[in-house]
Design an enzyme around this catalytic site. Structure first.
Site, PDB file in Angstrom:
ATOM      1  N   ARG A 107      11.364  -6.812   4.788  1.00  0.00           N
ATOM      2  CA  ARG A 107      11.231  -5.454   5.197  1.00  0.00           C
ATOM      3  C   ARG A 107      11.897  -5.076   6.673  1.00  0.00           C
ATOM      4  O   ARG A 107      12.676  -4.143   6.566  1.00  0.00           O
ATOM      5  CB  ARG A 107       9.806  -4.847   4.856  1.00  0.00           C
ATOM      6  CG  ARG A 107       9.850  -3.421   5.392  1.00  0.00           C
ATOM      7  CD  ARG A 107       8.436  -2.850   5.064  1.00  0.00           C
ATOM      8  NE  ARG A 107       7.485  -3.160   6.107  1.00  0.00           N
ATOM      9  CZ  ARG A 107       6.014  -2.747   6.213  1.00  0.00           C
ATOM     10  NH1 ARG A 107       5.674  -2.396   5.318  1.00  0.00           N
ATOM     11  NH2 ARG A 107       5.458  -3.044   7.237  1.00  0.00           N
ATOM     12  N   ARG A 167     -11.068   0.896   9.071  1.00  0.00           N
ATOM     13  CA  ARG A 167     -10.686  -0.467   9.645  1.00  0.00           C
ATOM     14  C   ARG A 167     -11.736  -1.303  10.067  1.00  0.00           C
ATOM     15  O   ARG A 167     -11.507  -2.595  10.131  1.00  0.00           O
ATOM     16  CB  ARG A 167      -9.590  -0.175  10.759  1.00  0.00           C
ATOM     17  CG  ARG A 167      -8.197   0.421  10.421  1.00  0.00           C
ATOM     18  CD  ARG A 167      -7.355   0.341  11.309  1.00  0.00           C
ATOM     19  NE  ARG A 167      -6.327   0.980  10.919  1.00  0.00           N
ATOM     20  CZ  ARG A 167      -4.965   0.687  10.778  1.00  0.00           C
ATOM     21  NH1 ARG A 167      -4.921  -0.836  10.497  1.00  0.00           N
ATOM     22  NH2 ARG A 167      -4.152   1.400  10.500  1.00  0.00           N
ATOM     23  N   LYS A 187       0.848  -1.238  -0.059  1.00  0.00           N
ATOM     24  CA  LYS A 187       0.076   0.002  -0.102  1.00  0.00           C
ATOM     25  C   LYS A 187       0.811   1.319  -0.040  1.00  0.00           C
ATOM     26  O   LYS A 187       0.461   2.203  -0.827  1.00  0.00           O
ATOM     27  CB  LYS A 187      -0.964   0.115   1.158  1.00  0.00           C
ATOM     28  CG  LYS A 187      -2.035  -1.042   1.247  1.00  0.00           C
ATOM     29  CD  LYS A 187      -3.009  -0.882   2.462  1.00  0.00           C
ATOM     30  CE  LYS A 187      -2.281  -1.135   3.530  1.00  0.00           C
ATOM     31  NZ  LYS A 187      -1.772  -2.239   3.845  1.00  0.00           N
TER      32      LYS A 187
END
Length: 190
Positions: free
Chosen positions: A128, A89, A14
């Site tokens: 990551r 959310r 995203k």
């Protein structure tokens, strides 16, 4: 006005795609985390209320977050549109957002969802974590919990927008530019 929700689990890409969308479509980035920090820094009434709650270790209620989004919408009436990041959310938040946007004679144009399998997400986030320095990207158990949390609590928001025929799933695995092209097609179809 283009109002886009970029949706997907942690590690779906995203952040990478939102930068490209913002640059191409000149959208205002609405990140709830950024909004909270800026309202607190500005010392606004909503910011002070949020800070008091956060200082007590409590979650900021939906109505406070919606109020902050309302301030941002009002401050940018001439914007080309908004990209919503980290919000909504829950279905309750999606309903509140729809109500707020309707009060501004706007609505969500499209929800683009980056779809990535859980095992790929785990691998991406661990990778990551090697460079990001984020502890939550270095712990396999925490990552699994975040993905599980997304699947159980946040995924129903996709169903909510699917019922409105605004949900567009996009394969989040592949070349960044190829995924971006698919997002552009979804936006063009609005």
């Amino acid at each position: 006005m283009l109002n886009l929700i970029l949706f997907g689990p942690p590690g779906a890409g995203k952040g990478t795609q939102s930068e490209k969308i913002i640059a191409k479509y000149n959208l205002i980035h609405l990140s709830t985390g950024d909004l909270l920090r800026s309202e607190i820094q500005a010392g606004s009434e909503l910011g002070l209320k949020a800070k008091t709650l956060m200082d007590q270790g409590l979650l900021v209620p939906d109505e406070v977050v919606i109020g902050m989004i309302d301030h941002k919408l009002s401050a940018h009436r001439d914007a080309a549109g908004f990209i919503f990041d980290g919000f909504p959310r829950t279905v309750k938040q999606a309903e509140a957002l729809d109500t707020l946007l309707a009060s501004h004679n706007e609505n969500i144009s499209v929800m683009v969802a980056l779809v990535v399998e859980d095992d790929e997400l785990l691998a991406r986030l661990l990778n990551r974590g090697k460079t990001s320095g984020r502890p939550d990207d270095q712990n396999e158990e925490l990552i699994s919990k975040r993905i599980q949390e997304y699947n159980s609590k946040t995924k129903p928001v996709a169903d909510y927008y699917q019922q409105q025929e605004k949900f567009v799933p996009i394969n989040g695995i592949g070349e960044i530019e190829t995924i971006f092209e698919e997002i552009n097609k979804a936006i063009a179809a609005v």
